[in-house]
Design an enzyme around this catalytic site. Structure first.
Site, PDB file in Angstrom:
ATOM      1  N   LEU B  64       3.520  -2.410  -1.549  1.00 18.79           N
ATOM      2  CA  LEU B  64       2.413  -1.445  -1.502  1.00 18.79           C
ATOM      3  C   LEU B  64       1.983  -1.227  -0.049  1.00 18.79           C
ATOM      4  CD1 LEU B  64      -0.785  -1.690  -3.790  1.00 18.79           C
ATOM      5  CD2 LEU B  64      -0.351  -0.039  -1.971  1.00 18.79           C
ATOM      6  N   GLU B  66       2.221   2.121   2.803  1.00 20.47           N
ATOM      7  CA  GLU B  66       2.770   3.425   3.181  1.00 20.47           C
ATOM      8  C   GLU B  66       3.369   3.402   4.576  1.00 20.47           C
ATOM      9  OE1 GLU B  66      -0.085   2.919   1.670  1.00 20.47           O
ATOM     10  OE2 GLU B  66       0.217   3.917  -0.261  1.00 20.47           O
ATOM     11  N   ASP B  90      -1.821  12.387  -2.487  1.00 22.43           N
ATOM     12  CA  ASP B  90      -2.177  12.974  -1.191  1.00 22.43           C
ATOM     13  C   ASP B  90      -3.023  12.076  -0.293  1.00 22.43           C
ATOM     14  OD1 ASP B  90      -4.696  13.466  -2.763  1.00 22.43           O
ATOM     15  OD2 ASP B  90      -3.506  15.102  -3.600  1.00 22.43           O
ATOM     16  N   GLY B  91      -4.123  11.553  -0.872  1.00 20.78           N
ATOM     17  CA  GLY B  91      -5.080  10.810  -0.051  1.00 20.78           C
ATOM     18  C   GLY B  91      -4.585   9.447   0.398  1.00 20.78           C
ATOM     19  N   PRO B  95      -2.338   5.705   5.548  1.00 22.34           N
ATOM     20  CA  PRO B  95      -1.825   4.464   6.149  1.00 22.34           C
ATOM     21  C   PRO B  95      -0.430   4.665   6.774  1.00 22.34           C
ATOM     22  CG  PRO B  95      -2.805   4.012   4.017  1.00 22.34           C
ATOM     23  CD  PRO B  95      -2.745   5.513   4.148  1.00 22.34           C
ATOM     24  N   HIS B 135      -7.581  11.633  -4.623  1.00 24.03           N
ATOM     25  CA  HIS B 135      -6.485  12.002  -5.534  1.00 24.03           C
ATOM     26  C   HIS B 135      -6.334  13.511  -5.692  1.00 24.03           C
ATOM     27  CE1 HIS B 135      -7.160   7.793  -6.604  1.00 24.03           C
ATOM     28  NE2 HIS B 135      -6.021   7.786  -7.262  1.00 24.03           N
TER      29      HIS B 135
HETATM   30  C1  LIG Z   1      -3.223   3.228   0.271  1.00 24.23           C
HETATM   31  C2  LIG Z   1      -3.048   3.355  -1.200  1.00 24.23           C
HETATM   32  N1  LIG Z   1      -1.801   3.507  -1.690  1.00 24.23           N
HETATM   33  C3  LIG Z   1      -1.609   3.645  -3.015  1.00 24.23           C
HETATM   34  C4  LIG Z   1      -2.661   3.616  -3.877  1.00 24.23           C
HETATM   35  C5  LIG Z   1      -2.444   3.800  -5.371  1.00 24.23           C
HETATM   36  N2  LIG Z   1      -2.780   2.552  -6.078  1.00 24.23           N
HETATM   37  C6  LIG Z   1      -3.973   2.389  -6.664  1.00 24.23           C
HETATM   38  S1  LIG Z   1      -4.165   0.861  -7.279  1.00 24.23           S
HETATM   39  C7  LIG Z   1      -2.617   0.397  -6.797  1.00 24.23           C
HETATM   40  C8  LIG Z   1      -2.153  -0.992  -7.063  1.00 24.23           C
HETATM   41  C9  LIG Z   1      -3.067  -2.008  -6.479  1.00 24.23           C
HETATM   42  O1  LIG Z   1      -2.655  -3.291  -6.807  1.00 24.23           O
HETATM   43  P1  LIG Z   1      -3.491  -4.566  -6.411  1.00 24.23           P
HETATM   44  O2  LIG Z   1      -3.861  -4.519  -4.974  1.00 24.23           O
HETATM   45  O3  LIG Z   1      -2.729  -5.734  -6.875  1.00 24.23           O
HETATM   46  O4  LIG Z   1      -4.854  -4.417  -7.219  1.00 24.23           O
HETATM   47  P2  LIG Z   1      -5.059  -4.344  -8.807  1.00 24.23           P
HETATM   48  O5  LIG Z   1      -5.044  -2.891  -9.165  1.00 24.23           O
HETATM   49  O6  LIG Z   1      -3.992  -5.114  -9.457  1.00 24.23           O
HETATM   50  O7  LIG Z   1      -6.420  -4.892  -9.049  1.00 24.23           O
HETATM   51  C10 LIG Z   1      -1.969   1.452  -6.167  1.00 24.23           C
HETATM   52  C11 LIG Z   1      -0.599   1.421  -5.661  1.00 24.23           C
HETATM   53  C12 LIG Z   1      -3.943   3.466  -3.321  1.00 24.23           C
HETATM   54  N3  LIG Z   1      -5.040   3.431  -4.082  1.00 24.23           N
HETATM   55  N4  LIG Z   1      -4.106   3.333  -1.983  1.00 24.23           N
END
Ligand SMILES: Cc1ncc(C[n+]2csc(CCOP(=O)(O)OP(=O)(O)O)c2C)c(N)n1
Ligand SMILES: [Mg+2]
Lengths: 387, 330
Positions: B64, B66, B90-91, B95, B135
């Site tokens: 995770l 970018e 988009d948003g 990063p 979003h």
């Molecule tokens: C910079 C960024 N990239 C992608 C996302 C999309 N996204 C939202 S939640 C998530 C997973 C997050 O996982 P974790 O940090 O383990 O937290 P959890 O949701 O399991 O509590 C992703 C990829 C985001 N919110 N922010």
């Protein structure tokens, strides 16, 4: 993909006080934290259980509201109440809390009106509560961009340090900061940079990592080949892994590390091993990427069930549990009622609070917008007049 | 997935999926990278089935991060791969902003052309889906401002299918903006021949009184506006930009020479936007053909509001027609 060389497993057992069966254990791993556990009395135990149950009911009510189209999205906290309630109760009123977006139980403990979370996910606000209002327990706003809040927390803690409210020897006024983030977030540069700054400036700070095993569909093994708490160690930050579904471990371990932070002994990292029982959000379909048996294994370690068993073993009677069910049901119904009553915001708030001082171009757009919106009202009115 | 028919009526989500699949089949150096794009098939299911078909080394469920995705894509490109990165929303591209603008955009220039950087960055963008903060944004101007990046945005399933393959075939970095509210409506895809080149703007509807231009999800709003205007006797010509960098000015100029009036519409905020660039350039180059100033209809210069206010924020057919009325009043 398989790792080239398995990482040697020389990690101590995660700190635990309550087994999944609800039995209290004392061992070498939890010894250091026992004095903190011993600060708790029966009322505290019940309070922890109470807060977990309230959050569970709240979460379920909001999931239903989303299913009925009353919320745009819901982010379930089911399964993570132990980590959240335990750690939140370890914080003192003067501490500051930086949540991610799943910390509903922390919000409850810090005293925000949980309706704010429903409002945020209903799509009527980007905010939900005012963190600068003292009644909101220094609980900052939810942050949706993964990992960003880790740096904000570290900066805030640097400020606490500079302001001289750390390590003065006054436990009731010395401050600390705690930041919540997930296993997925540990891959973001922002989180590593927060570790660097925190270690470098020895911030009064606890990094509270809820490793719920998944970042949407991506398992924690894709984020890290070592147990995540060791990340902290590599940055020079004392780190510990706990059973995140044990609310007592969550409390005792966090209490110690927040004490250390307030006393000027610098930052630490707590990795709470827990599990997201529900979907990532209501938009997610977890059956696409994980099996029922994995989920069942974690349901068997539910934080509420084990606390209930513990309370019963200490003689808490049926009356407490039935009263609590009534209270939680009412609480959820109240959230539901008030969510349904949430009106759409007035349209001109689009232009509010973009700046704290007047901005000529935006102000002109706001004026244009008002005239434009009014032109419809005028024509609607004249239309009525014609009928 | 065999394509038996030359023409199929499918949603854009499916069309891009088929385009990606074709690109993976055509060139073994093409790889897909992104968060949740493997087992899950992406949060919009654009890569559905591709991990199962092509495996771990062609379809990468990344950590995770970018900046990590774009930065490693650059290294993979140096090694001869053609990475196609998915940004989840988009948003969440920011990063990765440094790797995109300071590195990817400039590397061809820094290498004096001795190496190409064929990285595609797919960005589901724009509003109309009632989602939470970050979003629903339209961040294309940040990237249009960065020399070295090409920017395109399909508005139809057919363009989704063809343009993704053309983007992947490009030796330059291409930012591929996917209008997420247009993922689901169906349209005809002709699998035999592409309609036009990647960097070509097209007339989507002919008209004589006013030219309106836009990209992505805005095109369907413009078509709706044109249909409404027709009922009132105004003939609108709609141009689907398709390409945002380079902009394809010729079809716009040609149209404006005919209509004498131009409205530029976009979801993005107006200030320093792609629409502003078009307005300025047409003003410079078609001054003597214009009967009225070029008007822009944009998102306001405020953060994208909470979902319940999105329909006030996003330009709709009424707002486009308000501007059409104004250019006609000169
Ligand atoms: C910079 C960024 N990239 C992608 C996302 C999309 N996204 C939202 S939640 C998530 C997973 C997050 O996982 P974790 O940090 O383990 O937290 P959890 O949701 O399991 O509590 C992703 C990829 C985001 N919110 N922010
Ligand atoms: Mg997680």
């Amino acid at each position: 993909m398989s790792p080239a060389t398995p990482v040697p497993q020389s990690d101590p057992a995660p700190v635990q006080f309550l087994t999944p069966a609800g039995e209290l254990v004392e061992d070498a791993a939890n010894e250091e934290y026992l004095p903190y556990l011993n600060t708790l009395d029966e009322a505290d135990y019940q309070r922890f259980h109470h807060d977990m149950v309230m959050t569970r009911y709240f979460d379920e009510a909001c999931t239903n509201l989303q299913r009925q189209g009353q919320l745009g999205l819901w982010v379930p906290s089911h399964g993570q109440e132990g980590a959240q309630v335990g750690s939140a109760h370890a914080a003192k009123p003067q501490d500051h809390i930086f949540p991610s977006y799943r910390e509903h139980a922390v919000g409850l403990v810090r005293g925000i009106d949980l309706l704010g979370i429903a409002a945020l996910l209903r799509g009527v606000t980007h905010s939900g509560w005012d963190p600068n209002d003292p009644k909101n327990g220094n609980f900052r706003l939810y942050t949706l961009v993964i990992g960003s809040q880790a740096l904000h927390a570290t900066g805030y803690a640097m400020g606490q340090q500079f302001d001289g409210v750390v390590g003065t020897g006054s436990p009731e006024t010395d401050e600390a900061t705690m930041v919540y983030f997930g296993d997925g977030a540990t891959s973001q540069g922002d989180v590593s940079e927060a570790f660097v700054f925190a270690a470098s400036y020895q911030t009064p700070q606890v990094f509270f990592l809820q490793n719920n095993q998944w970042a949407i569909s991506v398992p924690v093994s894709r984020q890290s080949r070592t147990p995540l708490y060791r990340r902290g160690t590599g940055f020079g930050i004392p780190s510990v892994q706990i059973d995140g579904n044990d609310v007592l471990a969550g409390f005792a371990v966090t209490a110690k590390h927040l004490d250390d932070a307030r006393a000027g002994r610098g930052p630490s990292l707590i990795e709470a091993l827990t599990y997201r029982i529900g979907a990532h959000t209501t938009s997610d379909d977890p059956t696409k990427y994980r099996g029922d048996s994995e989920v069942a294994g974690w349901v068997a370690r539910d934080p509420i069930t084990r606390m209930e068993a513990f309370l019963r073993s200490r003689g808490v009677g049926e009356r407490y549990f039935t009263d609590l069910t009534t209270e939680a049901t009412d609480f959820a119904a109240d959230i539901r009622r008030r969510t349904l009553a949430l009106d759409n915001p007035p349209t001109d708030v689009i232009f509010d609070y973009v700046y704290s001082e007047p901005h000529a171009v935006l102000d002109a757009q706001a004026e244009w917008f008002a005239r434009y919106e009014n032109s419809f009202e005028d024509s609607a009115e004249s239309g009525q007049g014609n009928n | 997935m065999a394509q038996n028919d030359d023409i199929q009526n499918i949603p854009m989500a499916r069309a891009i999926n088929l385009g990606l699949r074709q690109a993976l089949l055509d060139n073994e150096k093409v790889i897909l990278m992104g968060e949740d794009i493997g087992t899950l098939g992406g949060v919009f299911r654009i890569t559905e089935g591709l991990h199962a078909e092509f495996g771990d080394k062609r379809v990468l469920d990344t950590p995770l991060a970018e900046s990590g995705i774009i930065g490693t894509a650059i290294g993979l490109a140096m090694r001869g791969y053609r990475p196609v990165c998915e940004i989840q929303f988009d948003g969440f591209i920011f990063p990765g902003f440094d790797q995109i603008t300071s590195q990817l955009a400039k590397l061809t220039n820094r290498y004096l052309g001795s190496q190409t950087f064929p990285v595609v960055i797919r960005v589901p963008y724009g509003g109309h889906i009632g989602a939470v903060e970050h979003h629903q944004e339209s961040p294309e101007a940040y990237f249009a401002h960065s020399a070295g990046l090409r920017l395109v945005s399909p508005s139809t399933p057919n363009d989704g299918y063809w343009m993704i393959q053309e983007a992947i075939a490009s030796n330059d970095p291409v930012m591929f903006f996917e209008p997420k509210s247009r993922y689901w409506p169906k349209g005809e895809v002709d699998f035999r021949v592409p309609v036009a080149g990647l960097h070509t703007s097209l007339v989507a509807r002919t008209g004589t009184d006013v030219t309106v231009v836009g990209h992505g999800a805005m095109v369907s709003v413009l078509m709706q506006a044109a249909a409404l205007a027709e009922e009132e006797g105004t003939s609108i010509e709609v141009i689907d930009l398709r390409t945002l960098s380079p902009l394809d000015y010729d079809p716009i100029l040609e149209s404006v020479r005919k209509t004498g009036r131009l409205v530029v519409a976009q979801e993005a905020p107006e200030n320093a936007s792609v629409g502003s660039q078009i307005a300025a350039t047409i003003g410079e180059r078609a001054f003597y053909s214009l009967e009225a100033p070029v008007l822009r209809v944009s998102g306001y210069d405020a953060p994208f509001p909470p979902a319940k206010l999105e329909s006030q924020y996003l330009p709709d057919a009424d707002r486009v027609l308000e501007a059409v009325d104004r250019v006609l009043s000169y």
